[in-house]
Write a protein that holds these residues in place. Structure first.
Motif, PDB file in Angstrom:
ATOM      1  N   ARG A 260       0.894  -1.152   0.054  1.00 19.60           N
ATOM      2  CA  ARG A 260      -0.050  -0.084  -0.067  1.00 19.60           C
ATOM      3  C   ARG A 260       0.892   1.241  -0.097  1.00 19.60           C
ATOM      4  NH1 ARG A 260      -5.155   1.063   2.076  1.00 19.60           N
ATOM      5  NH2 ARG A 260      -5.295  -1.020   2.987  1.00 19.60           N
ATOM      6  N   MET A 261       0.370   2.239  -0.764  1.00 19.63           N
ATOM      7  CA  MET A 261       1.113   3.542  -0.827  1.00 19.63           C
ATOM      8  C   MET A 261       0.061   4.489  -1.151  1.00 19.63           C
ATOM      9  SD  MET A 261       4.626   3.035  -3.119  1.00 19.63           S
ATOM     10  CE  MET A 261       5.457   4.329  -2.440  1.00 19.63           C
ATOM     11  N   THR A 262       0.395   5.692  -0.546  1.00 28.65           N
ATOM     12  CA  THR A 262      -0.436   7.037  -0.845  1.00 28.65           C
ATOM     13  C   THR A 262       0.424   7.622  -1.879  1.00 28.65           C
ATOM     14  OG1 THR A 262       0.482   8.196   0.961  1.00 28.65           O
ATOM     15  CG2 THR A 262      -1.469   6.951   1.741  1.00 28.65           C
ATOM     16  N   VAL A 263      -0.394   8.724  -2.186  1.00 30.24           N
ATOM     17  CA  VAL A 263       0.256   9.690  -2.931  1.00 30.24           C
ATOM     18  C   VAL A 263       1.445  10.423  -2.399  1.00 30.24           C
ATOM     19  CG1 VAL A 263      -0.199  12.153  -4.217  1.00 30.24           C
ATOM     20  CG2 VAL A 263      -2.038  10.421  -4.403  1.00 30.24           C
ATOM     21  N   GLU A 264       1.179  10.680  -1.103  1.00 29.79           N
ATOM     22  CA  GLU A 264       2.380  11.285  -0.606  1.00 29.79           C
ATOM     23  C   GLU A 264       3.603  10.463  -0.558  1.00 29.79           C
ATOM     24  OE1 GLU A 264      -1.398  13.468   0.661  1.00 29.79           O
ATOM     25  OE2 GLU A 264      -0.527  11.270   0.837  1.00 29.79           O
TER      26      GLU A 264
ATOM     27  N   ALA B 212       2.226  10.150  12.512  1.00 32.36           N
ATOM     28  CA  ALA B 212       2.198   8.700  12.037  1.00 32.36           C
ATOM     29  C   ALA B 212       2.975   8.267  10.989  1.00 32.36           C
ATOM     30  CB  ALA B 212       0.700   8.438  11.985  1.00 32.36           C
ATOM     31  N   GLU B 213       3.629   7.160  11.150  1.00 32.11           N
ATOM     32  CA  GLU B 213       4.121   6.553   9.949  1.00 32.11           C
ATOM     33  C   GLU B 213       3.231   6.161   8.911  1.00 32.11           C
ATOM     34  OE1 GLU B 213       7.360   2.958   8.829  1.00 32.11           O
ATOM     35  OE2 GLU B 213       6.632   3.326  10.898  1.00 32.11           O
ATOM     36  N   ARG B 214       2.182   5.793   9.174  1.00 26.44           N
ATOM     37  CA  ARG B 214       1.258   5.317   8.473  1.00 26.44           C
ATOM     38  C   ARG B 214      -0.236   5.531   8.986  1.00 26.44           C
ATOM     39  NH1 ARG B 214      -0.585  -0.525   5.736  1.00 26.44           N
ATOM     40  NH2 ARG B 214      -0.489  -1.074   7.932  1.00 26.44           N
ATOM     41  N   PHE B 215      -0.998   6.591   8.504  1.00 22.11           N
ATOM     42  CA  PHE B 215      -2.412   6.768   9.297  1.00 22.11           C
ATOM     43  C   PHE B 215      -3.391   5.446   8.814  1.00 22.11           C
ATOM     44  CE2 PHE B 215      -6.604   8.147  10.094  1.00 22.11           C
ATOM     45  CZ  PHE B 215      -6.416   9.104  11.305  1.00 22.11           C
ATOM     46  N   GLY B 216      -3.675   5.033  10.019  1.00 27.11           N
ATOM     47  CA  GLY B 216      -4.655   3.793   9.867  1.00 27.11           C
ATOM     48  C   GLY B 216      -4.128   2.752  10.530  1.00 27.11           C
TER      49      GLY B 216
ATOM     50  N   VAL C 266      -2.244  17.084  11.824  1.00 26.83           N
ATOM     51  CA  VAL C 266      -1.950  15.591  11.526  1.00 26.83           C
ATOM     52  C   VAL C 266      -0.439  15.621  10.420  1.00 26.83           C
ATOM     53  CG1 VAL C 266      -2.387  13.606  10.033  1.00 26.83           C
ATOM     54  CG2 VAL C 266      -3.999  14.988  11.553  1.00 26.83           C
ATOM     55  N   MET C 267       0.651  14.831  11.189  1.00 26.73           N
ATOM     56  CA  MET C 267       1.805  15.035  10.230  1.00 26.73           C
ATOM     57  C   MET C 267       2.078  13.488   9.809  1.00 26.73           C
ATOM     58  SD  MET C 267       3.784  17.212  12.909  1.00 26.73           S
ATOM     59  CE  MET C 267       2.429  16.740  14.300  1.00 26.73           C
ATOM     60  N   ASN C 268       1.645  13.028   8.670  1.00 24.14           N
ATOM     61  CA  ASN C 268       1.666  11.660   8.098  1.00 24.14           C
ATOM     62  C   ASN C 268       3.042  11.336   7.555  1.00 24.14           C
ATOM     63  OD1 ASN C 268       0.627   9.146   7.864  1.00 24.14           O
ATOM     64  ND2 ASN C 268      -0.738   9.612   6.291  1.00 24.14           N
ATOM     65  N   LEU C 269       3.331  10.042   7.479  1.00 25.42           N
ATOM     66  CA  LEU C 269       4.780   9.697   6.922  1.00 25.42           C
ATOM     67  C   LEU C 269       6.022  10.076   7.817  1.00 25.42           C
ATOM     68  CD1 LEU C 269       4.356  10.508   2.968  1.00 25.42           C
ATOM     69  CD2 LEU C 269       3.426   8.390   4.372  1.00 25.42           C
ATOM     70  N   GLN C 270       5.681  10.224   9.281  1.00 23.10           N
ATOM     71  CA  GLN C 270       6.571  10.565  10.112  1.00 23.10           C
ATOM     72  C   GLN C 270       6.843   9.397  11.047  1.00 23.10           C
ATOM     73  OE1 GLN C 270       8.484  13.252   9.366  1.00 23.10           O
ATOM     74  NE2 GLN C 270       6.838  13.865   7.891  1.00 23.10           N
ATOM     75  N   ARG C 271       8.252   8.921  11.158  1.00 21.60           N
ATOM     76  CA  ARG C 271       8.418   7.656  11.958  1.00 21.60           C
ATOM     77  C   ARG C 271       9.320   8.370  13.250  1.00 21.60           C
ATOM     78  NH1 ARG C 271      10.922   1.883  10.176  1.00 21.60           N
ATOM     79  NH2 ARG C 271      10.612   0.780  12.109  1.00 21.60           N
ATOM     80  N   ALA C 272       8.904   7.783  14.300  1.00 18.92           N
ATOM     81  CA  ALA C 272       9.380   8.292  15.646  1.00 18.92           C
ATOM     82  C   ALA C 272      10.700   7.580  15.685  1.00 18.92           C
ATOM     83  CB  ALA C 272       8.495   8.233  16.763  1.00 18.92           C
ATOM     84  N   ALA C 273      11.743   7.946  16.322  1.00 15.15           N
ATOM     85  CA  ALA C 273      12.866   7.483  16.399  1.00 15.15           C
ATOM     86  C   ALA C 273      13.432   7.535  17.895  1.00 15.15           C
ATOM     87  CB  ALA C 273      14.066   8.130  15.663  1.00 15.15           C
ATOM     88  N   ARG C 274      12.994   8.425  18.772  1.00 15.52           N
ATOM     89  CA  ARG C 274      13.574   8.677  20.033  1.00 15.52           C
ATOM     90  C   ARG C 274      12.564   9.596  20.922  1.00 15.52           C
ATOM     91  NH1 ARG C 274      18.910  12.038  21.816  1.00 15.52           N
ATOM     92  NH2 ARG C 274      18.963  11.173  24.032  1.00 15.52           N
ATOM     93  N   LEU C 275      12.389   8.983  22.215  1.00 13.16           N
ATOM     94  CA  LEU C 275      11.724   9.806  23.270  1.00 13.16           C
ATOM     95  C   LEU C 275      12.499  10.393  24.295  1.00 13.16           C
ATOM     96  CD1 LEU C 275       8.784  10.734  24.318  1.00 13.16           C
ATOM     97  CD2 LEU C 275       8.783   8.523  25.485  1.00 13.16           C
ATOM     98  N   ILE C 276      12.562  11.644  24.477  1.00 13.73           N
ATOM     99  CA  ILE C 276      13.491  12.370  25.483  1.00 13.73           C
ATOM    100  C   ILE C 276      12.439  12.996  26.417  1.00 13.73           C
ATOM    101  CG2 ILE C 276      15.202  14.223  25.872  1.00 13.73           C
ATOM    102  CD1 ILE C 276      15.900  13.881  22.793  1.00 13.73           C
ATOM    103  N   PRO C 277      12.653  12.331  27.906  1.00 13.67           N
ATOM    104  CA  PRO C 277      11.897  13.029  28.979  1.00 13.67           C
ATOM    105  C   PRO C 277      12.224  14.645  29.096  1.00 13.67           C
ATOM    106  CG  PRO C 277      13.137  10.830  29.392  1.00 13.67           C
ATOM    107  CD  PRO C 277      13.564  11.688  28.211  1.00 13.67           C
ATOM    108  N   ALA C 278      11.223  15.038  29.719  1.00 16.47           N
ATOM    109  CA  ALA C 278      11.098  16.473  30.042  1.00 16.47           C
ATOM    110  C   ALA C 278      12.187  16.854  31.297  1.00 16.47           C
ATOM    111  CB  ALA C 278       9.717  16.955  30.705  1.00 16.47           C
ATOM    112  N   ALA C 279      12.895  17.922  31.102  1.00 17.34           N
ATOM    113  CA  ALA C 279      14.105  18.192  31.925  1.00 17.34           C
ATOM    114  C   ALA C 279      13.538  18.456  33.548  1.00 17.34           C
ATOM    115  CB  ALA C 279      14.856  19.360  31.521  1.00 17.34           C
ATOM    116  N   ALA C 280      12.341  18.829  33.569  1.00 14.20           N
ATOM    117  CA  ALA C 280      11.715  19.221  34.798  1.00 14.20           C
ATOM    118  C   ALA C 280      10.225  18.803  34.637  1.00 14.20           C
ATOM    119  CB  ALA C 280      12.003  20.540  35.206  1.00 14.20           C
ATOM    120  N   PRO C 281       9.454  18.489  36.055  1.00 16.80           N
ATOM    121  CA  PRO C 281       8.284  18.162  35.822  1.00 16.80           C
ATOM    122  C   PRO C 281       7.295  19.296  35.435  1.00 16.80           C
ATOM    123  CG  PRO C 281       9.237  17.546  37.895  1.00 16.80           C
ATOM    124  CD  PRO C 281      10.369  18.344  37.290  1.00 16.80           C
ATOM    125  N   GLY C 282       6.683  18.775  34.355  1.00 14.67           N
ATOM    126  CA  GLY C 282       5.637  19.699  33.835  1.00 14.67           C
ATOM    127  C   GLY C 282       6.393  20.372  32.379  1.00 14.67           C
ATOM    128  N   GLY C 283       7.773  20.018  32.185  1.00 13.21           N
ATOM    129  CA  GLY C 283       8.539  20.657  31.037  1.00 13.21           C
ATOM    130  C   GLY C 283       7.822  19.877  29.875  1.00 13.21           C
TER     131      GLY C 283
END
Length: 530
Positions: free
Chosen positions: A185-189, A242-246, A284-301
């Motif tokens: 499956r492929m979209t136009v984008e 999302a890397e692929r919506f749906g 909505v940002m499609n065709l985007q693959r997450a690579a790393r999650l970086i925690p907040a530097a301080a609570p609520g950040g």
């Protein structure tokens, strides 16, 4: 050819045709050519004169037809009879060739028009493939917008000699200028991203310029869509990457347990999800693959999510809804013969194995359903299950046992997929009771052994179970403050669409509750520090 109901619907659609359209058919004396001609004449009969039929086509593929805008070089071609899942593709092609504007963002249209080069695409599809219409429709649209792009859609089941000669063993398979271009499956984008080499860099720059979100959802399946809707309804700044919506739902053929909807199909449900999300103020940002999650530097950040394209997104809260993917056997030969006989979608690829011998790996509901479906197409099915008994529902087991061309093998471990360098020729399995090794000669292997969570990128940031699932509490909270999760990627039992939607909604409500309980002063200071 078309029943009265379909004719009535088609007549309504064809009211949107603005330019005269000619259907130019290339026919022979066969029954399929007669069927195609009857279809084309039915279309013309309900078009109020906007569509005419000619049998003067000279295409070598017969039966086939071109949908041509009269007096121009705008057109698309179908080799075969586009009914089943491709009927919508046929209707859209009629409308777009006839001058009805496609429902695509203006910047996408401009990107298509700006492509430099001559592109001749050929897509092989099957009428039972729910993934194929996206590719067919995307390339048809592109060929209407840019006259230097041509597209021919080919029914692989109808042109089997051609499929064999070109070694097409999975659909959709797309060729560009005679060379392999893409499978699946492929979209136009997504197609544009491969043709326009600067597209990814431009997208990354746009993302880098975005302000921080209140809630950032990672994933676009049922859990992610529900989370985005629930967050946006609270009036807070919401983003969805999302890397692929749906997600996996796009690959689901039949859905009969979505409460209040007796029957639907995955792509149809995803279309509804996408429209519902668009009804709200969600970035909505499609065709985007997450690579790393970086925690907040301080609570609520601000929490940061790095993407594979090098851009980063920041948010006060994050909801992880990355879903799961098909589990692989992990045996020699599986990767070597993927899409060369090893397949994961029986509905899509089954018609390409008509009259051949195949195996289904897995005795749960998905495996038994696959074996039942394939038994009506192929010569013989061998179902191989690791456990001592099948795990599918009793009604499915009874149906499977009634089929004369199915062999069931339990207590069996698949150890290798064999091939001749081009395609699958067989597999080997070990009897877990006797340790005897057996070889089965066949042409296709359909793997149906469950799912694996898409969480590898999170292993150094949130707590995962031994199965790689995100551990959450009863509110959907993870081990990181401000980070929530829902859906098939989590430890929540029972991977079902309706459960994923509920868990995504709960995660969004929990994220909102987290935000409103943050001390105002501390939150402002933490964001300034971030």
């Amino acid at each position: 050819m078309l029943d009265a109901n379909l004719k009535s619907q088609l007549q309504g659609y064809l009211q949107n045709v603005r330019e005269p359209v000619e259907l130019v058919a290339s026919l022979d004396e066969g029954a399929k050519s007669r069927e195609l001609l009857a279809l084309l004449e039915d279309i013309a009969s309900v078009s109020d004169g906007k569509v005419t039929v000619s049998t003067a086509g000279d295409d070598a593929r017969r039966p086939s037809f071109e949908i041509r805008r009269r007096g121009s070089d705008v057109g698309v071609t179908f080799a075969g009879i586009p009914l089943g899942h491709e009927f919508t593709s046929l209707v859209l092609a009629l409308l777009q060739v006839g001058g009805h504007p496609p429902r695509v963002e203006p910047e996408v249209i401009e990107q298509i028009r700006s492509l430099d080069g001559d592109f001749r695409f050929e897509t092989y599809f099957s009428l039972s493939c729910q993934n194929c219409p996206d590719v067919v429709q995307a390339l048809n649209l592109m060929s209407v917008v840019n006259p230097r792009i041509r597209h021919i859609s080919i029914d692989g089941a109808l042109f089997q000699d051609e499929v064999e000669a070109r070694q097409v063993m999975a659909v959709p398979t797309t060729l560009l200028n005679g060379q392999p271009f893409a499978q699946g499956r492929m979209t136009v984008e997504q197609i544009l991203a491969q043709l326009d080499t600067g597209a990814a860099a431009r997208a990354a720059e746009k993302i880098k310029a975005k302000d921080a979100f209140d809630v950032l959802v990672i994933g676009g399946g049922p859990a992610g869509a529900a989370a985005a809707i629930y967050a946006a309804r609270k009036g807070i700044r919401t983003g969805l990457a999302a890397e692929r919506f749906g997600g996996q739902v796009l690959d689901t053929m039949s859905i009969e347990n979505f409460i209040s909807v007796p029957h639907t199909e995955g792509p149809k449900l995803v279309s509804g999800l996408e429209q519902h999300v668009k009804d709200y103020d969600v970035d909505v940002m499609n065709l985007q693959r997450a690579a790393r999650l970086i925690p907040a530097a301080a609570p609520g950040g601000l929490i940061e999510v790095e993407l594979e394209n090098g851009a980063s997104l920041k948010s006060r809260t994050v909801i992880l809804a990355t879903g799961a993917r098909w589990r692989q056997m992990g045996v020699p030969g599986e990767d070597d013969y993927r899409n060369k006989g090893v397949a994961y979608c029986p509905h899509c690829d089954g018609p390409l194995f008509k009259g051949k011998r195949v195996a289904v790996i897995g005795g749960g509901n998905s495996g038994v359903e696959a074996a039942i479906d394939l038994a009506g197409i192929v010569a013989h099915v061998t179902l191989i299950e690791y456990d001592s008994q099948l795990r599918a529902d009793a009604v499915l087991q009874r149906k499977l046992a009634s089929l004369p061309n199915v062999r069931i093998v339990t207590s069996a471990l698949t150890t290798e997929v064999h091939g001749d360098g081009v395609r699958v020729t067989g597999l080997t399995y070990k009897d877990r009771n006797s340790d005897d090794v057996h070889r089965v000669d066949l042409e296709g292997v359909f793997v149906q052994i469950g799912l694996v969570p898409n969480t590898e990128w999170l292993k150094d940031s949130v707590t995962l179970s031994r199965h790689g699932e995100i551990e959450t509490d009863h509110r959907g909270a993870t081990s990181l403050p401000g980070v929530f999760a829902g859906g098939d990627a989590t430890t929540t039992p029972y991977k079902q669409i309706v459960i994923a939607m509920g868990e995504g909604s709960k995660a969004a409500l929990s994220a909102f509750d987290y935000l409103i309980r943050l001390p105002a002063a501390d939150s402002a200071e933490a964001q300034a520090a971030a």
